[in-house]
Structures are given as C-alpha cells and as structure tokens.
Design an enzyme around this catalytic site. Structure first.
Site, PDB file in Angstrom:
ATOM      1  N   GLY A   9       0.593  14.914   8.632  1.00  0.00           N
ATOM      2  CA  GLY A   9      -0.708  14.838   9.298  1.00  0.00           C
ATOM      3  C   GLY A   9      -0.537  13.958  10.523  1.00  0.00           C
ATOM      4  O   GLY A   9      -0.256  12.755  10.399  1.00  0.00           O
ATOM      5  N   ALA A  10      -0.638  14.573  11.696  1.00  0.00           N
ATOM      6  CA  ALA A  10      -0.445  13.813  12.949  1.00  0.00           C
ATOM      7  C   ALA A  10      -1.782  13.599  13.650  1.00  0.00           C
ATOM      8  O   ALA A  10      -1.861  13.606  14.873  1.00  0.00           O
ATOM      9  CB  ALA A  10       0.540  14.546  13.856  1.00  0.00           C
ATOM     10  N   HIS A  12      -5.531  11.267  13.739  1.00  0.00           N
ATOM     11  CA  HIS A  12      -5.793   9.875  14.123  1.00  0.00           C
ATOM     12  C   HIS A  12      -5.057   8.889  13.224  1.00  0.00           C
ATOM     13  O   HIS A  12      -4.396   7.973  13.702  1.00  0.00           O
ATOM     14  CB  HIS A  12      -7.301   9.598  14.066  1.00  0.00           C
ATOM     15  CG  HIS A  12      -8.044  10.270  15.174  1.00  0.00           C
ATOM     16  ND1 HIS A  12      -8.591  11.520  15.037  1.00  0.00           N
ATOM     17  CD2 HIS A  12      -8.307   9.875  16.424  1.00  0.00           C
ATOM     18  CE1 HIS A  12      -9.168  11.857  16.184  1.00  0.00           C
ATOM     19  NE2 HIS A  12      -9.008  10.882  17.037  1.00  0.00           N
ATOM     20  N   VAL A  13      -5.204   9.078  11.924  1.00  0.00           N
ATOM     21  CA  VAL A  13      -4.597   8.115  10.996  1.00  0.00           C
ATOM     22  C   VAL A  13      -3.073   8.263  10.981  1.00  0.00           C
ATOM     23  O   VAL A  13      -2.341   7.273  11.062  1.00  0.00           O
ATOM     24  CB  VAL A  13      -5.174   8.296   9.566  1.00  0.00           C
ATOM     25  CG1 VAL A  13      -4.474   7.359   8.589  1.00  0.00           C
ATOM     26  CG2 VAL A  13      -6.674   8.037   9.559  1.00  0.00           C
ATOM     27  N   ARG A  82     -14.911  14.908   6.533  1.00  0.00           N
ATOM     28  CA  ARG A  82     -16.189  15.548   6.179  1.00  0.00           C
ATOM     29  C   ARG A  82     -17.027  15.727   7.436  1.00  0.00           C
ATOM     30  O   ARG A  82     -17.255  14.789   8.184  1.00  0.00           O
ATOM     31  CB  ARG A  82     -16.904  14.651   5.177  1.00  0.00           C
ATOM     32  CG  ARG A  82     -18.105  15.299   4.571  1.00  0.00           C
ATOM     33  CD  ARG A  82     -18.408  14.616   3.259  1.00  0.00           C
ATOM     34  NE  ARG A  82     -19.794  14.707   2.906  1.00  0.00           N
ATOM     35  CZ  ARG A  82     -20.314  14.100   1.859  1.00  0.00           C
ATOM     36  NH1 ARG A  82     -19.565  13.348   1.100  1.00  0.00           N
ATOM     37  NH2 ARG A  82     -21.579  14.238   1.571  1.00  0.00           N
ATOM     38  N   ASN A 120      -8.711  11.389   1.990  1.00  0.00           N
ATOM     39  CA  ASN A 120      -9.893  11.231   1.135  1.00  0.00           C
ATOM     40  C   ASN A 120     -10.376  12.562   0.564  1.00  0.00           C
ATOM     41  O   ASN A 120     -10.106  13.595   1.150  1.00  0.00           O
ATOM     42  CB  ASN A 120     -11.021  10.591   1.954  1.00  0.00           C
ATOM     43  CG  ASN A 120     -10.854   9.083   2.041  1.00  0.00           C
ATOM     44  OD1 ASN A 120     -10.603   8.452   1.026  1.00  0.00           O
ATOM     45  ND2 ASN A 120     -10.983   8.546   3.231  1.00  0.00           N
ATOM     46  N   ARG A 151     -10.548  -5.183   5.588  1.00  0.00           N
ATOM     47  CA  ARG A 151     -11.933  -5.233   6.097  1.00  0.00           C
ATOM     48  C   ARG A 151     -12.656  -6.475   5.569  1.00  0.00           C
ATOM     49  O   ARG A 151     -13.319  -7.192   6.325  1.00  0.00           O
ATOM     50  CB  ARG A 151     -12.683  -3.965   5.664  1.00  0.00           C
ATOM     51  CG  ARG A 151     -12.280  -2.762   6.490  1.00  0.00           C
ATOM     52  CD  ARG A 151     -13.109  -1.522   6.148  1.00  0.00           C
ATOM     53  NE  ARG A 151     -12.785  -0.453   7.061  1.00  0.00           N
ATOM     54  CZ  ARG A 151     -12.667   0.829   6.726  1.00  0.00           C
ATOM     55  NH1 ARG A 151     -12.858   1.214   5.464  1.00  0.00           N
ATOM     56  NH2 ARG A 151     -12.380   1.731   7.625  1.00  0.00           N
ATOM     57  N   HIS A 175     -12.064   3.914  -3.887  1.00  0.00           N
ATOM     58  CA  HIS A 175     -12.352   3.806  -2.454  1.00  0.00           C
ATOM     59  C   HIS A 175     -13.708   4.444  -2.216  1.00  0.00           C
ATOM     60  O   HIS A 175     -13.833   5.651  -2.187  1.00  0.00           O
ATOM     61  CB  HIS A 175     -11.248   4.555  -1.694  1.00  0.00           C
ATOM     62  CG  HIS A 175     -11.297   4.336  -0.221  1.00  0.00           C
ATOM     63  ND1 HIS A 175     -11.450   3.103   0.345  1.00  0.00           N
ATOM     64  CD2 HIS A 175     -11.174   5.208   0.798  1.00  0.00           C
ATOM     65  CE1 HIS A 175     -11.436   3.220   1.660  1.00  0.00           C
ATOM     66  NE2 HIS A 175     -11.281   4.489   1.963  1.00  0.00           N
TER      67      HIS A 175
END
Ligand code: APR
Length: 314
Positions: A9-10, A12-13, A82, A120, A151, A175
């Site tokens: 998966g390239a 944002h994350v 989502r 997620n 956070r 989470h």
C-alpha cells in the site's frame, strides 16, 4: 545483505512508513501498490531525498508481489478508507478481501516475515491476516496502540507545555472508541501525570485520545491521519529489525493473558527480532481490566463477522 522491509500500500500511510523506515537506515524498503507508477514514483522521490536526509538503504517501488520475496518484515497498509455513505460492513468486506489476498501473497513469498497490519478496522484485519498466514502468533501483530499512545503523549505534552519526548503513556484495547488509555501508567520525566494534571482534565485528555483519529478526519475532510500512523509503524519495524526490545502496545493474539482468550487486542509487548518477544501481563485495577475486556468482547464480535466472511466468500 541488508534486511528487507516490504510496505504494502503506497498511499498516505504506506509512504510515511516507507520514508521513516528508510530514514532509520534499518534495511532496504520495497513499496508495493496495485496502482501502476504510484509506488515507483513515490519510491524514486524518496530515494532522491536520500542524499539530503542521509540514509543509505535503497527504496524501490513495484506493482509485483514477486518483489516482496523473502522480506524480513511486511507492513500492510493497503485498503480503502471509509467514504461518506459507506457502511462499516461495506468497509469490513472491502478491506477483508484486500487483506486476504495480500496475506496469501505474503504467506507464499515471505513465509518467514514478521507481519505488521495497519489497515482498518485494525483488529479485524489482523485477525483476517492471521487466519490466512497461519504464522505463529509472535509474527503477526497490529499497529494501533503505538499510534493511540503517541496521541495520548502529545496531548499530555500540550497540556503541560513540556517536551513530548519526556512523556510516556500507554493505550491498550481495540483501535476505536473502546480503546483503553491508562492515565495511571502515564508519566512526564518519571512523574505520574496524576500528580500534575487534575483528574477532570485527565478525563478530557483521555476522551480526546479516544477520538483522536476522528479529530484528524474531521479536519482533513478528504482522508485520515498518516504522519503519526506512519511513524508509529516505522517505530515497530525498527524495534523488530534491530532487536531493540522496545516496550509498546500492539494488537496481539491473546492466549489467556489478561483473562482473554483467542482475540486480537492491544496490550503492552516487548518487540524484538522474533516479533513479539514477550507480552507484559500487568496486574490491572478492576475498572481497567473491565474496560480491556469490554474492548476484547467488541473485537470478538468483529472476528465472528470475519469468520462469516471467510465462509461466505469461500
Ligand atoms: N495491494 C496493494 N495495494 C493496494 C491494494 C492491494 N491489493 N488494494 C489497495 N491498495 C492501495 C491503494 O491503491 C492505495 O494506494 O492501498 C493504498 C491505500 O492508500 P490511501 O487510500 O492513501 O489510504 P491511507 O490513508 O494510506 O490508509 C490506509 O491505513 O490507517 C489505515 O484507516 C487507514 O485502512 C486505512 C489504511
């Protein structure tokens, strides 16, 4: 030979995970995505920054799962976010299919890898991967607690106007809204925050932590967080590759710890070269344990939905 870290998966994350992993010089990074050109372009851009950032490892991009062969660590960030109008069930189904197919590739091509899930709904996706991979529980984990904890630490640092580096804190559980921030285990330079922040204010900080992901989504409007998630995942990768025995929460397959059986949920672990080196089974106070177990029951329900998807999808 350098260690090999594949980031699936390239988006944002994934891009943040790849860059932060490269910047720590822990191993060569392979960025994988189904979109043609995307991982190649991002990887090239990242490597063009290497002379400035001062890292020596290679970063490459690919659309072929053959290139993840014999990875030491695989981080999975692929999936869809989502979108408005998309139900939670739709999201679960879409990402279930993606994680299942990626896990099949990982099982075949990187059978000795330590696998870190980021997609997620996190705990359900780790469970999906765990079922497909069939790896020992030490080698399959989810990144959530590391993010929720950073956070929590950031909010404490803001509150006290102190360096975030000096704040340590821990968030357990699933989470989402049922995560379990533990103020009793949070400290600033060794001083418990309960000595520094009034109880009422701590409760507000805890609540903000629980809603931390949503706060970013509401601000960005077009996507979800990636700087903190990407860095948190890179922290886990570094702990594994360098065998650092770092202590942080991760979503792991519990086998009786905290009185919880056969559920993926966030608990404190020691991370090292074998993945989960150790699970820290702390004596929690009754209300803390009750919150953690409630969290676990929520994940158990999600796991049941995943089991149904495995049956239905064949
Ligand atoms: N193989 C490889 N990549 C895939 C696959 C697949 N089978 N399916 C989708 N992808 C890629 C997409 O092409 C996209 O580039 O996954 C990437 C996801 O990136 P973004 O849409 O930017 O999403 P991002 O913000 O990175 O979030 C990814 O991490 O924190 C979680 O909730 C977040 O589940 C989401 C995930």
């Amino acid at each position: 030979m350098r260690p090999k870290i594949s980031v699936i998966g390239a988006g944002h994350v994934g891009a943040e995970v790849a860059l932060h992993t490269a910047m720590r010089d822990v191993g060569d990074v392979v960025l994988v995505d189904i979109v043609e050109g995307l991982p190649q372009g991002k990887a090239l851009d990242m490597f063009e920054a290497a002379p400035l950032l001062g890292y020596s490892v290679r970063v490459t991009g690919t659309n072929s799962y053959d290139d993840i062969r014999d990875s030491d660590v695989v981080v999975i960030t692929a999936g869809v976010a989502r979108k408005p109008g998309m139900s939670r069930e739709d999201l679960l189904l879409t990402n279930f299919r993606i994680i299942r197919s990626i896990s099949e590739q990982v099982k075949e091509k990187a059978p000795n890898a330590i696998v870190i899930l980021v997609t997620n709904p996190l705990d359900a996706m780790v469970y999906t991967a765990y079922r497909v991979l069939g790896f020992p529980r030490e080698r399959v984990m989810g990144m959530a607690g590391a993010l929720d904890s950073t956070r929590f630490r950031a909010f404490i640092a803001m509150e006290l106007d102190v360096s975030p580096r000096d704040v340590t804190a821990m968030v357990l559980g699933t989470h989402g809204d049922l995560m379990v921030p533990l103020p009793r285990f949070a400290s600033v330079g060794g001083i418990p925050i309960t000595e520094l922040i009034p109880e009422k204010r701590i409760e507000e900080i805890v609540e903000r932590t629980r809603k931390g992901g949503g706060e970013i989504v509401a601000l960005l409007k077009t996507g979800s967080a990636y700087y903190a998630p990407g860095t948190a995942a890179a922290d886990m990768v570094e702990a594994v590759v360098r065998d650092l025995h770092r202590v942080m929460p991760a979503s792991v397959w519990l086998q009786g710890e905290y009185g919880i059986q056969d559920v993926f949920v966030g608990v404190p672990v020691v991370l090292g070269s074998e993945g989960i080196h150790k699970i820290l089974d702390l004596p929690l106070q009754d209300h803390e344990l009750a919150d953690l177990q409630r969290s676990a029951e929520h994940v158990r329900e999600l796991q049941r939905e995943v089991d149904e998807l495995f049956e239905r999808e064949g």
